[in-house]
Design an enzyme around this catalytic site. Structure first.
Site, PDB file in Angstrom:
ATOM      1  N   GLY A  37     -10.238 -12.354   3.474  1.00 14.06           N
ATOM      2  CA  GLY A  37     -10.361 -10.927   3.795  1.00 14.06           C
ATOM      3  C   GLY A  37     -10.042 -10.527   5.230  1.00 14.06           C
ATOM      4  N   TRP A  80      -7.141  -9.979   6.713  1.00 11.24           N
ATOM      5  CA  TRP A  80      -6.139  -8.897   6.753  1.00 11.24           C
ATOM      6  C   TRP A  80      -6.764  -7.580   6.267  1.00 11.24           C
ATOM      7  CZ3 TRP A  80      -0.269  -9.798   5.577  1.00 11.24           C
ATOM      8  CH2 TRP A  80       0.216 -10.813   6.405  1.00 11.24           C
ATOM      9  N   ASP A 125      -6.639 -10.932  -5.108  1.00 12.61           N
ATOM     10  CA  ASP A 125      -6.523 -12.392  -4.982  1.00 12.61           C
ATOM     11  C   ASP A 125      -7.011 -13.040  -6.273  1.00 12.61           C
ATOM     12  OD1 ASP A 125      -6.212 -14.252  -2.145  1.00 12.61           O
ATOM     13  OD2 ASP A 125      -6.902 -15.295  -3.939  1.00 12.61           O
ATOM     14  N   ASP A 170      -4.478 -12.495 -10.875  1.00 11.80           N
ATOM     15  CA  ASP A 170      -3.304 -13.319 -10.559  1.00 11.80           C
ATOM     16  C   ASP A 170      -2.104 -12.382 -10.430  1.00 11.80           C
ATOM     17  OD1 ASP A 170      -1.057 -14.968 -10.632  1.00 11.80           O
ATOM     18  OD2 ASP A 170      -1.978 -16.381 -12.030  1.00 11.80           O
ATOM     19  N   ASP A 196       0.287 -12.039   2.068  1.00  9.73           N
ATOM     20  CA  ASP A 196       0.122 -13.299   2.818  1.00  9.73           C
ATOM     21  C   ASP A 196      -0.011 -14.430   1.791  1.00  9.73           C
ATOM     22  OD1 ASP A 196      -0.103 -14.746   5.203  1.00  9.73           O
ATOM     23  OD2 ASP A 196      -2.286 -14.529   5.314  1.00  9.73           O
ATOM     24  N   LYS A 244       4.882 -12.538   3.669  1.00 11.96           N
ATOM     25  CA  LYS A 244       5.025 -13.895   4.202  1.00 11.96           C
ATOM     26  C   LYS A 244       6.087 -14.672   3.416  1.00 11.96           C
ATOM     27  CE  LYS A 244       1.612 -17.042   3.876  1.00 11.96           C
ATOM     28  NZ  LYS A 244       0.618 -17.412   4.874  1.00 11.96           N
TER      29      LYS A 244
END
Ligand SMILES: C[S@@+](CC[C@H](N)C(=O)[O-])C[C@H]1O[C@@H](n2cnc3c(N)ncnc32)[C@H](O)[C@@H]1O
Length: 204
Positions: free
Chosen positions: A51, A53, A71, A89, A113, A153
């Site tokens: 958490g 970010w 997440d 997911d 990320d 990312k």
């Protein structure tokens, strides 16, 4: 290595400033340099656990914005009413519907990320990570407003170029940036897309 991690500068800084992860500083540095998030924005963060970010995004959007964290792992509740999380997911075919259900309107910014569990087999880790980045981009194209931004990312490697081509088709400007808080030894880098062109929208 473990010892080094525990005593690393950003790890200690995160502890002392109350952030849930050292990764928080990567997003802070990206936002400082590129101003991709503004006050009042609706932000979706993929791969958001634990958490860090989410905390940084909430600081930036303030009380009037909205932040959704997604997440596959549980995210411990955060203390703001305008920060929500779902355990999901991102490769599930229902992900876009699940996200849209939670949002007050189209998102201004998508953050990712996402990282797979690394195996140490480079080609495999690279391929799995790029797969997640491509999924993040697909989701962004469906949930962002015209002119929206992304920070995604990516693990550098031979498949990155193709990913960047897809970014370039869909955003008016793109950049690759490795924030100082990202370890030099890590292959990660952040692809930033500014101003989504919905009219030129091409799926991946
Ligand atoms: C590097 S961590 C994110 C750290 C986070 N940005 C922070 O500041 O706390 C990457 C996350 O991606 C998540 N992840 C990996 N594959 C996923 C998937 N298919 N769906 C959802 N989350 C996934 C992992 O569970 C992990 O929590």
């Amino acid at each position: 290595m473990k010892w080094k991690n525990r005593h690393d500068f950003y790890y200690r800084k995160a502890k002392s400033e109350g952030y849930r992860s050292r990764a928080a500083f990567k997003l802070k540095q990206i936002i400082e340099k590129f101003k991709v998030i503004k006050e009042g924005d609706v932000v979706v963060d993929l791969g958001a656990a634990p958490g860090g970010w989410l905390q940084v995004a909430r600081e930036k959007v303030g009380e009037k914005g909205f932040v959704l964290g997604v997440d596959i792992a549980e995210i411990r509740k955060l203390p703001w009413r305008n920060v929500k999380t779902i355990k999901f997911d991102i490769t599930d075919p229902n992900i876009v519907k699940e996200i849209q259900k939670m949002l007050p309107r189209r998102a201004d910014v998508l953050l990712s990320d996402l990282s797979p569990k690394v195996t140490g087999i480079w080609e495999l880790d690279h391929a799995r990570q790029i797969f997640l980045s491509e999924k993040a981009l697909e989701i962004a194209l469906k949930i962002l407003r015209e002119g929206g931004n992304v920070v995604i990312k990516v693990f550098q490697g031979e498949m990155m170029q193709e990913f960047m081509e897809k970014m370039k088709v869909n955003f008016r400007k793109t950049r690759l940036f490795k924030p100082p808080a990202s370890r030099k030894s890590s292959a990660e880098i952040y692809a930033i897309g500014f101003s989504l062109r919905r009219e030129h929208h091409r799926s991946c």
